[in-house]
Scaffold this active site. Structure first.
Site, PDB file in Angstrom:
ATOM      1  CG  HIS A  34     -60.339 -13.115  12.267  1.00 37.13           C
ATOM      2  ND1 HIS A  34     -61.137 -13.230  13.121  1.00 37.13           N
ATOM      3  CD2 HIS A  34     -59.293 -13.720  12.690  1.00 37.13           C
ATOM      4  CE1 HIS A  34     -60.504 -13.614  14.119  1.00 37.13           C
ATOM      5  NE2 HIS A  34     -59.090 -13.953  14.022  1.00 37.13           N
ATOM      6  N   GLY A  36     -63.954 -12.123  14.274  1.00 39.09           N
ATOM      7  CA  GLY A  36     -63.772 -12.256  15.452  1.00 39.09           C
ATOM      8  C   GLY A  36     -63.205 -11.196  16.161  1.00 39.09           C
ATOM      9  CG  HIS A  37     -59.191  -9.656  15.135  1.00 41.23           C
ATOM     10  ND1 HIS A  37     -58.505 -10.449  13.934  1.00 41.23           N
ATOM     11  CD2 HIS A  37     -58.236 -10.135  16.283  1.00 41.23           C
ATOM     12  CE1 HIS A  37     -57.464 -11.195  14.331  1.00 41.23           C
ATOM     13  NE2 HIS A  37     -57.305 -10.734  15.825  1.00 41.23           N
ATOM     14  CD  GLN A  61     -47.615 -12.619  20.904  1.00 40.30           C
ATOM     15  OE1 GLN A  61     -47.484 -11.363  21.357  1.00 40.30           O
ATOM     16  NE2 GLN A  61     -48.620 -13.349  20.650  1.00 40.30           N
ATOM     17  N   GLY A 147     -60.072 -12.000  23.084  1.00 40.08           N
ATOM     18  CA  GLY A 147     -61.095 -13.342  22.649  1.00 40.08           C
ATOM     19  C   GLY A 147     -60.898 -14.346  23.461  1.00 40.08           C
ATOM     20  CE  LYS A 149     -58.349 -18.373  17.387  1.00 39.38           C
ATOM     21  NZ  LYS A 149     -57.358 -19.289  17.599  1.00 39.38           N
ATOM     22  CG  ASP A 150     -55.845 -16.735  21.114  1.00 38.28           C
ATOM     23  OD1 ASP A 150     -55.007 -17.592  20.922  1.00 38.28           O
ATOM     24  OD2 ASP A 150     -56.340 -15.603  20.465  1.00 38.28           O
ATOM     25  CD  GLN A 153     -53.395 -13.690  23.963  1.00 42.82           C
ATOM     26  OE1 GLN A 153     -52.135 -13.754  23.644  1.00 42.82           O
ATOM     27  NE2 GLN A 153     -54.657 -13.324  23.345  1.00 42.82           N
ATOM     28  CB  SER A 185     -57.670 -18.528  13.808  1.00 43.40           C
ATOM     29  OG  SER A 185     -56.075 -18.371  13.653  1.00 43.40           O
TER      30      SER A 185
HETATM   31  O1  PAF Z   1     -53.812 -12.460  20.692  1.00 41.05           O
HETATM   32  C1  PAF Z   1     -53.089 -12.028  20.042  1.00 41.05           C
HETATM   33  O2  PAF Z   1     -53.216 -11.169  18.806  1.00 41.05           O
HETATM   34  C2  PAF Z   1     -51.770 -11.362  20.775  1.00 41.05           C
HETATM   35  O3  PAF Z   1     -51.188 -12.459  21.569  1.00 41.05           O
HETATM   36  C3  PAF Z   1     -51.823 -10.091  21.378  1.00 41.05           C
HETATM   37  C4  PAF Z   1     -52.603 -10.132  22.811  1.00 41.05           C
HETATM   38  C5  PAF Z   1     -52.047  -8.824  20.632  1.00 41.05           C
HETATM   39  C6  PAF Z   1     -50.437  -9.937  22.052  1.00 41.05           C
HETATM   40  O4  PAF Z   1     -49.326  -9.734  21.114  1.00 41.05           O
END
Ligand code: PAF
Length: 282
Positions: A34, A36-37, A61, A147, A149-150, A153, A185
């Site tokens: 999207h 954001g990416h 994950q 990003g 937002k996470d 992470q 998202s």
């Molecule tokens: O944020 C994400 O899309 C995923 O957690 C990532 C960093 C690509 C790892 O699979």
């Protein structure tokens, strides 16, 4: 755009470029791209000579009852979007090539992975850290863009890079929002129209906290109570957490006397959404 399908092919081609002096920027994604990416991709393009985007829906994950099998997969559209931005490289490995039979080695994520998502999604950050470690080995990038937002992470990856002396720079791109504030998202596409309205409750709750903080409210318990009641007023009732914590360690705090971050994870229907906002200290 060149599409690389295996770790071996990706490393052979990209490491040759690196040795020729080409600076690579990496944007790890799970696809369903999207705006954001795309903003992260543009950021990587400004920071490096050539950009590598990875698309891999990483099974390690996702928990057993999570949305791995129905996670949106829109590969052809993603390719078109990346080509329209002029991205040079796409790494899109098969599950078999990234996790071949017998794979068993994993990264134990740093302490910052333990609270919040760590409590509600046990194992999640082990999977994220492991796949990012693999991506950093396969793609010899100087810089990787994630990003904001996470938020947790990003802290997990930053800490892993620091703790394990990985030779890569982590850059954080801003959260990109729809006009009404909803954080972009890949999971927003699960929402019906009425759920999308409810989902705005997350942004409203963050704004309430930002306003209270700007008005001088320092007591974290009051801020968290206000977040919860704003979420509930928006009919967001299945809340994993709505917390204000130390922005670096994600440890609990009592007062807004240091950089802090407000973080929310909540369900709208079956869809689990997260959002966050940094709060500046005085
Ligand atoms: O944020 C994400 O899309 C995923 O957690 C990532 C960093 C690509 C790892 O699979």
């Amino acid at each position: 755009m060149h599409i690389l399908k295996t770790p071996r092919e990706a490393f052979a081609k990209l490491d040759r470029l690196r040795r020729e002096g080409v600076r690579l920027g990496l944007v790890p994604t799970m696809g369903a791209l999207h705006v954001g990416h795309l903003s992260l991709v543009e950021q990587a393009q400004r920071l490096a000579d050539q950009t590598v985007v990875s698309i891999f829906v990483n099974p390690t994950q996702f928990g057993p009852n999570e949305d791995f099998s129905r996670y949106p997969r829109t590969f052809q559209e993603d390719v078109e979007r990346l080509e329209s931005l002029g991205v040079e490289w796409l790494f899109a490995p098969t599950e078999q090539s990234l996790y071949p039979p017998g794979f068993s080695c994993c990264v134990q994520p740093p302490a910052v992975a333990q609270p919040l998502e760590g409590e509600f999604r046990p194992g999640h950050y082990g999977g994220v850290a492991t796949v990012c470690m693999k991506l950093f080995q396969i793609i010899p990038a100087e810089v990787a863009v994630f990003g904001r937002k996470d938020y947790q992470q990003v802290r997990v990856i930053e800490q892993m890079v620091e703790d394990l002396n990985l030779p890569i720079r982590i850059v954080v791109g801003p959260t990109i929002r729809e006009a009404d504030g909803l954080a972009m998202s890949s999971r927003n596409r699960y929402l019906s129209d009425s759920q999308r309205q409810q989902a705005l409750g997350l942004w409203r709750a963050l704004q309430v906290v930002a306003e209270m903080a700007a008005d001088g409210q320092r007591q974290v318990s009051d801020l968290e109570r206000a977040m919860l009641s704003t979420l509930e007023a928006s009919q967001v009732t299945k809340i994993d957490y709505a917390r204000v914590v130390d922005a670096r360690t994600l440890a609990p705090i009592e007062s807004l006397d240091r950089p802090a971050v407000a973080l929310i994870a909540a369900f709208v229907g079956q869809t689990r959404l997260i959002d966050c906002l940094l709060l500046e200290a005085d």
